[in-house]
Design a protein around this motif. Structure first.
Motif, PDB file in Angstrom:
ATOM      1  N   ASN A 152      38.345  56.788  28.095  1.00  0.00           N
ATOM      2  CA  ASN A 152      38.035  56.037  29.308  1.00  0.00           C
ATOM      3  C   ASN A 152      39.207  56.189  30.276  1.00  0.00           C
ATOM      4  N   HIS A 208      40.231  53.071  32.411  1.00  0.00           N
ATOM      5  CA  HIS A 208      40.954  52.073  31.617  1.00  0.00           C
ATOM      6  C   HIS A 208      42.407  52.487  31.436  1.00  0.00           C
ATOM      7  N   ASP A 213      41.130  45.315  31.564  1.00  0.00           N
ATOM      8  CA  ASP A 213      39.729  44.957  31.384  1.00  0.00           C
ATOM      9  C   ASP A 213      38.872  45.594  32.479  1.00  0.00           C
ATOM     10  N   THR A 214      37.862  46.342  32.060  1.00  0.00           N
ATOM     11  CA  THR A 214      36.906  46.934  32.994  1.00  0.00           C
ATOM     12  C   THR A 214      35.584  46.175  32.994  1.00  0.00           C
ATOM     13  N   ASN A 226      33.722  45.665  30.312  1.00  0.00           N
ATOM     14  CA  ASN A 226      32.791  46.170  29.311  1.00  0.00           C
ATOM     15  C   ASN A 226      32.887  45.441  27.968  1.00  0.00           C
ATOM     16  N   GLU A 227      34.028  44.808  27.702  1.00  0.00           N
ATOM     17  CA  GLU A 227      34.200  44.117  26.417  1.00  0.00           C
ATOM     18  C   GLU A 227      33.583  42.724  26.474  1.00  0.00           C
ATOM     19  N   SER A 228      32.983  42.303  25.374  1.00  0.00           N
ATOM     20  CA  SER A 228      32.410  40.962  25.306  1.00  0.00           C
ATOM     21  C   SER A 228      33.525  39.928  25.236  1.00  0.00           C
ATOM     22  N   TYR A 241      32.366  50.104  39.750  1.00  0.00           N
ATOM     23  CA  TYR A 241      32.380  48.822  39.054  1.00  0.00           C
ATOM     24  C   TYR A 241      31.936  47.733  40.027  1.00  0.00           C
ATOM     25  N   ARG A 270      34.182  37.090  36.306  1.00  0.00           N
ATOM     26  CA  ARG A 270      34.725  37.642  35.062  1.00  0.00           C
ATOM     27  C   ARG A 270      36.054  36.973  34.713  1.00  0.00           C
TER      28      ARG A 270
END
Length: 439
Positions: free
Chosen positions: A127, A130, A196-197, A199-201, A241, A248
């Motif tokens: 990525n 990232h 942090d993009t 995409n992570e929960s 994005y 967020r």
């Protein structure tokens, strides 16, 4: 092909690669730039241009010519990257080349352990956005702190030679399964960077924080600060994005606070920040210099200054009296207490003052604690309101509090200086504040 080097004059060296003595001339500062490049593994051409300008002004065109020659002799390796998707931005990334690495090792700028490193793998990034987001913070922090800190380290958790990080530091981090995206350290403080993009929960974020909590509780010899930086438009990206970073950031802060609450609060030597990328570099610099997180003495000085600004303003219909500092934040007392006196009626109202730290998740816990104590009528000082004070208007503008509380107000020091706006704000939604009157 042969490999040799010879000193041309004090600050320039000639390195020849092969026949006829052809090669490149490198000044001392360029050798240091190559050392930084090797340590950072991979940077964009824009990031490398910024690093070069740290030592000597150079235009983008001139640097492209220089990089073309360096690349020809494998001092560096460059590659163009493009994602075939709308709104993305093409970029060129740069890593150390094999001959560049040999130069650094031969001149004892890097240890011989680097000869074992497979530098071609530096380009194998899954990525790019990232990774380069992390490098945006790391490289700009290096530039800003170049002459300010003698013990500053920029550390890749995936690889570090003995000159970059001690075995003890690496083993300590590994023991708690802490694998940050990058590490910056200085003065006994370790700053863990997490990019942090979106995409992570939130469960993944919470799991990371649990590991940091475990590390901080096991080792009290260092201060641990975690900086979650959220991607924004301040850096060109390969992909598009959506602009939902306020939501967020709020969701991440709430999830992290919930994690702290589940273990009875975080350790005194652990602080967690959540900010957007365009606020991250300045914050990282303040953390590594040691001005953040704010110490108790600094809080008292700043709040005394705020009270002075209020009382020096003769146009207000209130003044502050009987300022007193709690000296700690234990029990049912928060920071600084003040009496707000209405100049017309003489009515007195007890208020708590809190120096706010932009992005620090602890701020949410403190504000929420005040609200809970106030509603239960268990505050030792019988405070009716809390005023959260930021050092400047920029911090307040960029803050996301995430809690809507009717008896909590926010302001900043700039607003109460001559010609300031003299405003108090109150949250009206998790991500929005509006101007209000102090009641």
């Amino acid at each position: 092909m042969g490999f040799c080097y010879g000193e041309v004059f004090t600050i320039k060296h000639h390195f020849s690669f092969g026949i006829n003595g052809r090669g490149v001339n490198l000044q001392d500062f360029e050798l240091d730039l190559l050392r930084i490049l090797a340590n950072q593994k991979l940077v964009t051409s824009k990031q490398f241009l910024d690093l070069y300008n740290m030592h000597k002004p150079i235009s983008g065109d001139s640097l492209r010519v220089k990089l073309s020659r360096w690349s020809k002799y494998d001092v560096v390796s460059t590659q163009n990257v493009r994602v075939q998707r709308r709104f993305g931005n093409p970029l060129k990334h740069i890593r150390i080349g094999q001959n560049g690495l040999r130069v650094l090792v031969d001149m004892k700028i890097l240890s011989p352990d680097w000869n074992k490193v497979e530098i071609k793998k530096f380009s194998q990034i899954k990525n790019y956005d990232h990774f380069f987001g992390i490098q945006e913070i790391a490289t700009k922090t290096i530039i800003n702190l170049q002459n300010k800190l003698s013990d500053f380290k920029s550390i890749s958790p995936g690889f570090a030679d003995g000159s970059a990080v001690s075995e003890g530091e690496l083993s300590l981090i590994a023991a708690d399964n802490v694998i940050p995206d990058w590490i910056l350290s200085s003065k006994g403080q370790m700053l863990f960077l997490e990019f942090d993009t979106g995409n992570e929960s939130l469960h993944v974020i919470q799991d990371k924080v649990r590991h940091y909590i475990s590390l901080s509780k096991r080792d009290h010899s260092n201060k641990y600060i975690v900086l979650f930086s959220l991607i924004d438009e301040s850096m060109p990206t390969l992909r598009y994005y959506p602009d939902n970073r306020k939501i967020r950031i709020n969701n991440m802060k709430m999830a992290i606070k919930e994690t702290f609450d589940s273990v009875g609060g975080n350790s005194s030597n652990l602080s967690v920040y959540v900010v957007s990328l365009n606020r991250s570099v300045r914050l990282a610099e303040e953390i590594l210099i040691g001005t953040k997180p704010y110490g108790l003495l600094n809080q008292e000085i700043e709040l005394d200054t705020f009270a002075t600004l209020i009382n020096d303003n003769n146009g207000l219909d209130f003044r502050f009296e009987n300022i007193r500092h709690a000296g700690s934040q234990t029990g049912h007392t928060l920071d600084t207490i003040v009496e707000i006196v209405n100049k017309s009626s003489g009515r007195r109202t007890n208020a708590s003052l809190l120096l706010m730290d932009e992005g620090n998740v602890d701020m949410i816990a403190k504000v929420k604690r005040f609200s809970d104590y106030s509603q239960m009528n268990v505050l030792d000082n019988d405070s009716k309101i809390l005023i959260g004070v930021y050092k400047n208007k920029v911090q307040l503008k960029n803050e996301i509090i995430g809690i809507n509380l009717p008896n909590v107000y926010f302001t900043d020091m700039d607003s109460w200086k001559p010609s300031g706006s003299q405003e108090f704000l109150r949250t009206v939604s998790p991500t929005k504040m509006e101007v209000c009157t102090l009641e």
